[in-house]
Design a protein around this motif. Structure first.
Motif, mmCIF file in Angstrom:
data_model
loop_
_atom_site.group_PDB
_atom_site.id
_atom_site.type_symbol
_atom_site.label_atom_id
_atom_site.label_comp_id
_atom_site.label_asym_id
_atom_site.label_seq_id
_atom_site.Cartn_x
_atom_site.Cartn_y
_atom_site.Cartn_z
ATOM 1 N N ARG A 83 51.333 12.298 -6.141
ATOM 2 C CA ARG A 83 52.592 11.800 -5.579
ATOM 3 C C ARG A 83 52.333 10.708 -4.548
ATOM 4 O O ARG A 83 53.009 9.677 -4.533
ATOM 5 C CB ARG A 83 53.388 12.941 -4.940
ATOM 6 N N THR A 84 51.355 10.927 -3.675
ATOM 7 C CA THR A 84 51.051 9.956 -2.633
ATOM 8 C C THR A 84 50.578 8.634 -3.230
ATOM 9 O O THR A 84 51.056 7.560 -2.866
ATOM 10 C CB THR A 84 49.972 10.511 -1.680
ATOM 11 N N MET A 85 49.638 8.703 -4.161
ATOM 12 C CA MET A 85 49.082 7.482 -4.740
ATOM 13 C C MET A 85 50.108 6.746 -5.601
ATOM 14 O O MET A 85 50.164 5.515 -5.585
ATOM 15 C CB MET A 85 47.821 7.792 -5.547
ATOM 16 N N LEU A 86 50.926 7.479 -6.341
ATOM 17 C CA LEU A 86 51.931 6.815 -7.166
ATOM 18 C C LEU A 86 52.986 6.134 -6.296
ATOM 19 O O LEU A 86 53.465 5.047 -6.636
ATOM 20 C CB LEU A 86 52.572 7.798 -8.141
ATOM 21 N N SER A 87 53.338 6.733 -5.167
ATOM 22 C CA SER A 87 54.274 6.084 -4.242
ATOM 23 C C SER A 87 53.693 4.770 -3.747
ATOM 24 O O SER A 87 54.389 3.751 -3.694
ATOM 25 C CB SER A 87 54.575 6.994 -3.055
ATOM 26 N N ARG A 88 52.423 4.782 -3.412
ATOM 27 C CA ARG A 88 51.753 3.565 -2.943
ATOM 28 C C ARG A 88 51.606 2.542 -4.059
ATOM 29 O O ARG A 88 51.534 1.342 -3.801
ATOM 30 C CB ARG A 88 50.388 3.914 -2.357
ATOM 31 N N PHE A 89 51.567 2.978 -5.285
ATOM 32 C CA PHE A 89 51.476 2.075 -6.431
ATOM 33 C C PHE A 89 52.839 1.454 -6.744
ATOM 34 O O PHE A 89 52.966 0.247 -6.944
ATOM 35 C CB PHE A 89 50.948 2.850 -7.656
ATOM 36 N N PHE A 90 53.880 2.286 -6.781
ATOM 37 C CA PHE A 90 55.188 1.813 -7.224
ATOM 38 C C PHE A 90 55.880 0.899 -6.230
ATOM 39 O O PHE A 90 56.612 -0.003 -6.632
ATOM 40 C CB PHE A 90 56.106 2.988 -7.578
ATOM 41 N N LEU A 91 55.693 1.104 -4.938
ATOM 42 C CA LEU A 91 56.392 0.269 -3.958
ATOM 43 C C LEU A 91 56.071 -1.216 -4.135
ATOM 44 O O LEU A 91 56.982 -2.020 -4.329
ATOM 45 C CB LEU A 91 56.119 0.741 -2.533
ATOM 46 N N PRO A 92 54.796 -1.631 -4.092
ATOM 47 C CA PRO A 92 54.535 -3.065 -4.271
ATOM 48 C C PRO A 92 54.913 -3.575 -5.665
ATOM 49 O O PRO A 92 55.363 -4.713 -5.807
ATOM 50 C CB PRO A 92 53.037 -3.215 -4.011
ATOM 51 N N VAL A 93 54.767 -2.727 -6.677
ATOM 52 C CA VAL A 93 55.143 -3.131 -8.036
ATOM 53 C C VAL A 93 56.640 -3.423 -8.092
ATOM 54 O O VAL A 93 57.073 -4.428 -8.659
ATOM 55 C CB VAL A 93 54.737 -2.047 -9.064
ATOM 56 N N GLN A 94 57.448 -2.549 -7.500
ATOM 57 C CA GLN A 94 58.894 -2.748 -7.531
ATOM 58 C C GLN A 94 59.333 -3.928 -6.669
ATOM 59 O O GLN A 94 60.258 -4.658 -7.037
ATOM 60 C CB GLN A 94 59.614 -1.463 -7.103
ATOM 61 N N VAL A 95 58.672 -4.150 -5.538
ATOM 62 C CA VAL A 95 58.990 -5.308 -4.703
ATOM 63 C C VAL A 95 58.708 -6.592 -5.482
ATOM 64 O O VAL A 95 59.522 -7.525 -5.489
ATOM 65 C CB VAL A 95 58.198 -5.273 -3.370
ATOM 66 N N LEU A 96 57.583 -6.645 -6.174
ATOM 67 C CA LEU A 96 57.244 -7.813 -6.989
ATOM 68 C C LEU A 96 58.249 -7.996 -8.125
ATOM 69 O O LEU A 96 58.719 -9.107 -8.382
ATOM 70 C CB LEU A 96 55.827 -7.675 -7.561
ATOM 71 N N ALA A 97 58.609 -6.898 -8.789
ATOM 72 C CA ALA A 97 59.579 -6.979 -9.884
ATOM 73 C C ALA A 97 60.931 -7.487 -9.375
ATOM 74 O O ALA A 97 61.538 -8.370 -10.000
ATOM 75 C CB ALA A 97 59.743 -5.613 -10.552
#
Length: 165
Positions: A83-97
C-alpha cells in the motif's frame, strides 16, 4: 487491461495454499508474508521492464497499476509495504497524467464536475477499505480485493467487446 486484470486475479487466486509447495507456479508467497520475511531483489533489467510496462499501460489506457502490483508481489512486499509503495508510485504518475491531459485540452467543465462529484465516494470507499483492512485477516482481505480485480477486468472486457458498460 481487462485481460491483464483477469489473468492476474486468476493467478493470485490459484496460488492460494502454495506456501509449502515447491514449484515455479508457487514461487511467490501470498499477501500474508510477515514483516520479517526476506525480501526478493529483482535484477535491474526486470525492474526496468516492470517500469516500462507500467509506463506503456499508463500512456496507452491510463492504467499503470497491474505491473506495479505484480512487481510488489514478486518483491515479497507485505500488504502494508505494498500500500505504501503503490501510493508513492501512483501520486507522481497521476500528476503527470493530469498535466498531460490539461496540456492536450482534454479537461472540460463536464469532466471536472464529474470528478468533483466523485470525490465523496472515493473518500468514503478509501476510509471503508482502510477500516475493513484493519479488522479482517490479511489473507481474506487480499482474496476479496483479488475477486474485485477479476470482476473489474471482466467488466472491462465486456465493455470492450460489447461497446457499452
Amino acid at each position: 487491461v481487462g485481460v491483464l486484470l483477469v489473468a492476474y486475479g486468476t493467478w493470485k487466486l490459484m496460488r492460494t495454499g502454495c506456501d509449502n509447495i515447491d514449484s515455479d507456479f508457487c514461487a511467490v508467497p501470498d499477501d500474508s508474508v510477515s514483516d520479517g520475511a526476506e525480501k526478493q531483489n529483482l535484477p535491474l533489467a526486470k525492474t526496468v521492464l516492470f517500469g516500462l510496462s507500467a509506463g506503456i499501460l499508463g500512456g496507452a489506457v491510463a492504467e499503470p497499476g497491474p505491473p506495479a502490483v505484480v512487481f510488489g508481489t514478486l518483491r515479497k512486499w507485505t500488504p502494508s509495504e505494498q500500500r505504501t509503495m503503490l501510493s508513492r508510485f501512483f501520486l507522481p504518475v497521476q500528476v503527470l497524467a493530469m498535466s498531460n491531459f490539461a496540456a492536450a485540452g482534454l479537461f472540460t467543465s463536464d469532466l471536472l464536475a464529474q470528478s468533483v462529484a466523485a470525490i465523496p465516494g472515493v473518500v468514503m470507499a478509501s476510509l471503508a477499505g482502510t477500516w475493513i483492512n484493519r479488522r479482517i485477516d490479511p489473507g481474506r482481505f487480499a482474496g476479496a480485493v483479488t475477486t474485485i480485480v477479476i470482476a473489474l477486468g471482466a467488466i472491462s472486457i465486456s465493455a470492450a467487446v460489447g461497446g457499452e458498460l
